[in-house]
Design a protein around this motif. Structure first.
Motif, short mmCIF file in Angstrom:
data_model
loop_
_atom_site.label_atom_id
_atom_site.label_comp_id
_atom_site.label_asym_id
_atom_site.label_seq_id
_atom_site.Cartn_x
_atom_site.Cartn_y
_atom_site.Cartn_z
N GLY A 155 -23.45 -67.71 64.77
CA GLY A 155 -23.78 -67.26 66.13
C GLY A 155 -24.12 -68.41 67.04
N SER A 156 -24.88 -69.37 66.53
CA SER A 156 -25.26 -70.53 67.33
C SER A 156 -24.04 -71.38 67.68
CB SER A 156 -26.27 -71.39 66.56
OG SER A 156 -27.47 -70.69 66.37
N LEU A 157 -23.18 -71.62 66.68
CA LEU A 157 -21.99 -72.44 66.92
C LEU A 157 -21.04 -71.74 67.89
CD1 LEU A 157 -21.30 -73.74 63.29
CD2 LEU A 157 -22.13 -75.07 65.25
N ALA A 158 -20.86 -70.43 67.73
CA ALA A 158 -19.97 -69.69 68.62
C ALA A 158 -20.48 -69.70 70.05
CB ALA A 158 -19.82 -68.25 68.12
N TRP A 239 -33.90 -86.96 68.30
CA TRP A 239 -32.71 -87.61 67.75
C TRP A 239 -31.80 -88.13 68.87
CZ3 TRP A 239 -31.66 -83.08 63.82
CH2 TRP A 239 -32.60 -83.19 62.78
N GLN A 240 -31.68 -87.37 69.94
CA GLN A 240 -30.85 -87.83 71.05
C GLN A 240 -31.46 -89.07 71.71
OE1 GLN A 240 -30.33 -84.11 73.33
NE2 GLN A 240 -28.18 -84.14 72.73
N GLN A 241 -32.80 -89.13 71.75
CA GLN A 241 -33.46 -90.32 72.29
C GLN A 241 -33.18 -91.55 71.43
OE1 GLN A 241 -37.58 -89.17 72.56
NE2 GLN A 241 -37.35 -88.31 74.62
N HIS A 242 -32.87 -91.32 70.14
CA HIS A 242 -32.54 -92.42 69.24
C HIS A 242 -31.04 -92.66 69.15
CE1 HIS A 242 -36.71 -91.57 67.78
NE2 HIS A 242 -36.73 -92.87 67.70
N GLY A 243 -30.30 -92.12 70.10
CA GLY A 243 -28.87 -92.42 70.20
C GLY A 243 -27.95 -91.53 69.39
N SER A 245 -25.65 -88.35 68.91
CA SER A 245 -24.93 -87.48 69.84
C SER A 245 -25.27 -86.02 69.62
CB SER A 245 -23.42 -87.67 69.65
OG SER A 245 -23.00 -87.15 68.40
N GLY A 246 -24.97 -85.22 70.63
CA GLY A 246 -25.24 -83.79 70.53
C GLY A 246 -24.47 -83.13 69.40
N LEU A 247 -23.20 -83.52 69.21
CA LEU A 247 -22.40 -82.96 68.13
C LEU A 247 -22.99 -83.29 66.77
CD1 LEU A 247 -19.87 -81.42 67.28
CD2 LEU A 247 -18.62 -83.60 67.33
N THR A 248 -23.49 -84.53 66.63
CA THR A 248 -24.11 -84.93 65.36
C THR A 248 -25.40 -84.16 65.14
OG1 THR A 248 -23.16 -87.15 65.59
CG2 THR A 248 -24.95 -86.88 64.01
N VAL A 249 -26.16 -83.93 66.20
CA VAL A 249 -27.39 -83.12 66.08
C VAL A 249 -27.05 -81.74 65.56
CG1 VAL A 249 -29.22 -81.98 67.38
CG2 VAL A 249 -28.68 -84.38 67.83
N ALA A 250 -25.99 -81.13 66.13
CA ALA A 250 -25.57 -79.81 65.66
C ALA A 250 -25.15 -79.86 64.20
CB ALA A 250 -24.42 -79.30 66.52
N GLY A 251 -24.48 -80.96 63.81
CA GLY A 251 -24.08 -81.12 62.42
C GLY A 251 -25.27 -81.23 61.49
N LEU A 252 -26.32 -81.93 61.92
CA LEU A 252 -27.52 -82.07 61.10
C LEU A 252 -28.21 -80.73 60.90
CD1 LEU A 252 -28.94 -85.41 62.58
CD2 LEU A 252 -28.06 -85.08 60.26
N TRP A 253 -28.29 -79.95 61.97
CA TRP A 253 -28.88 -78.62 61.85
C TRP A 253 -28.05 -77.75 60.91
CZ3 TRP A 253 -32.58 -75.33 64.55
CH2 TRP A 253 -33.58 -76.07 65.21
N THR A 254 -26.72 -77.85 61.02
CA THR A 254 -25.84 -77.05 60.17
C THR A 254 -26.01 -77.42 58.70
OG1 THR A 254 -24.24 -76.87 61.98
CG2 THR A 254 -23.45 -76.36 59.76
N LEU A 255 -26.20 -78.70 58.41
CA LEU A 255 -26.46 -79.12 57.03
C LEU A 255 -27.67 -78.40 56.45
CD1 LEU A 255 -25.92 -83.00 56.96
CD2 LEU A 255 -24.60 -81.27 55.73
N GLY A 256 -28.73 -78.30 57.26
CA GLY A 256 -29.93 -77.61 56.81
C GLY A 256 -29.67 -76.15 56.49
N VAL A 257 -28.90 -75.49 57.35
CA VAL A 257 -28.60 -74.07 57.13
C VAL A 257 -27.73 -73.89 55.88
CG1 VAL A 257 -27.51 -72.02 58.10
CG2 VAL A 257 -28.82 -73.54 59.58
N ILE A 258 -26.77 -74.80 55.68
CA ILE A 258 -25.92 -74.72 54.48
C ILE A 258 -26.77 -74.85 53.22
CG2 ILE A 258 -24.12 -75.93 53.18
CD1 ILE A 258 -22.83 -76.62 55.86
N ALA A 259 -27.70 -75.80 53.22
CA ALA A 259 -28.58 -75.98 52.07
C ALA A 259 -29.42 -74.72 51.82
CB ALA A 259 -29.49 -77.18 52.29
#
Length: 392
Positions: A155-158, A239-243, A245-259
């Motif tokens: 839902g979040s990704l869509a 994380w964005q303040q540390h450079g 990207s938004g796409l990578t942030v979304a990927g990091l959150w997705t990793l957590g949900v997959i786990a």
């Protein structure tokens, strides 16, 4: 009288219950997956100022420890958990539709408050219904619950994809659409046995609020889950303040949900006592937040994100298993209400405090979260012998 899980049940009935509940979990979590990240975006898009956005977004947490316990207790007293779930999602769909037709801050606040009063009990009621089914049909909670996590991520990704293709002021209708799907899914929920007769046969005992073991379970879980507040609130900003990207942030959150999904799927194979699972979740959170506080490189941060399966998923699995053991079937909705209220009160308090702490020490906020998680692990570990002995 034999335990509910030992009563012969047709495989088709178990399957229908599991499938209908998985569909309902998916729809309800899809609502949350679109609402949580994008409702504030919609508020901003229609011209609501920051102060009102802060007040409006505080309403779900407030209702979790004010009106929610009363709703779950009333549904349980009336033996109407399934009906309450159906009414709750219907009222949610109507409420969000009414919210979408408003643009004045005060009107939005009042209508959204009424919506939250009916919406926030949905998940505790659903978990109560699920745990009754777990006991009745001999199922495992984790494989049922994982569909909710998967739907939240989807839902979040869509909705994130739609943000680039529709006007931000139309995002509310995406939330409404998922709420309507939840209403449809609720019609498929299977009725469970009437527990009125069994309730009268239960011997008199201590109420839940006088049960120190019950308090140990919900307090430890609330502390560990509450330690995620900094992550939920500030991780993307930080994380964005540390450079990153938004796409990578979304990927990091997705990793957590997959786990998290993996842990739910594997949970039927866990042989450790549920109190130990919660302690593992708390200690894993201590390690996770300490590493996160030290600005790890991206590769290490990705590994740390996989720890969400332990810090969140393992804690949930252990908590629900203990609630099944300790709370009588006819009180499970009340128990879920108390658990949600404890989570809501601690979560709201932590959220308010974390803003001031983050403004002063930045990433150091994660050390405070590590201390919370350690406290939760200590509470459940100190109660483990009592919880084990009373379960035997």
């Amino acid at each position: 009288m034999p335990p509910e899980s030992q009563i012969p049940i047709a495989a088709s009935a178990k399957r229908r219950f599991a499938v209908s509940l998985a569909l309902f979990y998916s729809a309800v979590f899809a609502v949350s997956g679109t609402h949580l990240p994008f409702f504030p975006v919609w508020l901003k898009a229609i011209g609501i100022d920051a102060s009102w956005i802060g007040l409006i977004n505080a309403l779900p947490a407030i209702t979790r420890f004010t009106t929610l316990p009363q709703v779950t207790a009333f549904a349980e007293k009336r033996q109407a958990i399934r009906s309450a779930m159906m009414l709750s999602v219907l009222a949610t769909a109507i409420g969000f539709t009414a919210v979408g037709l408003q643009q004045q801050p005060l009107a939005l606040f009042l209508i959204y408050a009424l919506t939250c009063m009916m919406w926030t009990p949905t998940m505790p009621l659903t978990d109560a219904y699920a745990l009754r089914g777990v006991a009745r049909y001999g199922l495992d909670y984790g494989p049922l619950r994982l569909w909710g996590s998967a739907a939240f991520a989807a839902g979040s990704l869509a909705c994130g994809y739609l943000v680039d293709h529709i006007a931000a002021r139309d995002l509310i209708w995406v939330i409404v659409a998922w709420a309507v799907v939840a209403v449809v899914a609720s019609l498929l929920l299977q009725p469970l046995d009437d527990t009125r007769r069994r309730t009268t046969e239960m011997p008199a005992g201590k109420t839940l609020l006088r049960d120190t073991g019950f308090w140990a379970v919900i307090a430890s879980a609330a502390l560990i889950q509450g330690s995620h507040v900094a992550y939920y609130t500030f991780s993307a900003i930080n994380w964005q303040q540390h450079g990153i990207s938004g796409l990578t942030v979304a990927g990091l959150w997705t990793l957590g949900v997959i786990a998290e999904i993996v842990v739910f799927a594997l949970s039927p194979r866990f042989s450790l006592h549920p109190s130990t699972l919660i302690a593992i979740g708390g200690l894993s959170a201590v390690l996770r937040w300490i590493v996160t506080a030290n600005e790890p490189p991206l590769a290490l941060l990705a590994i740390v994100q996989l720890g969400h399966g332990l810090t969140f998923g393992m804690t949930i699995v252990g908590t629900m298993s203990l609630l099944v053991q300790r709370v009588p079937s006819h009180q499970i909705a009340r128990g879920q209400g108390y658990y949600a209220a404890c989570n809501g009160l601690l979560g709201a308090t932590t959220s308010i405090a974390s803003g001031a702490i983050y403004a002063r020490i930045g990433d150091g906020l994660y050390y405070v979260m590590a201390a919370m998680a350690a406290s939760g692990a200590l509470v459940i570990w100190s109660a483990r012998h009592r919880l084990k002995s009373q379960a035997e």
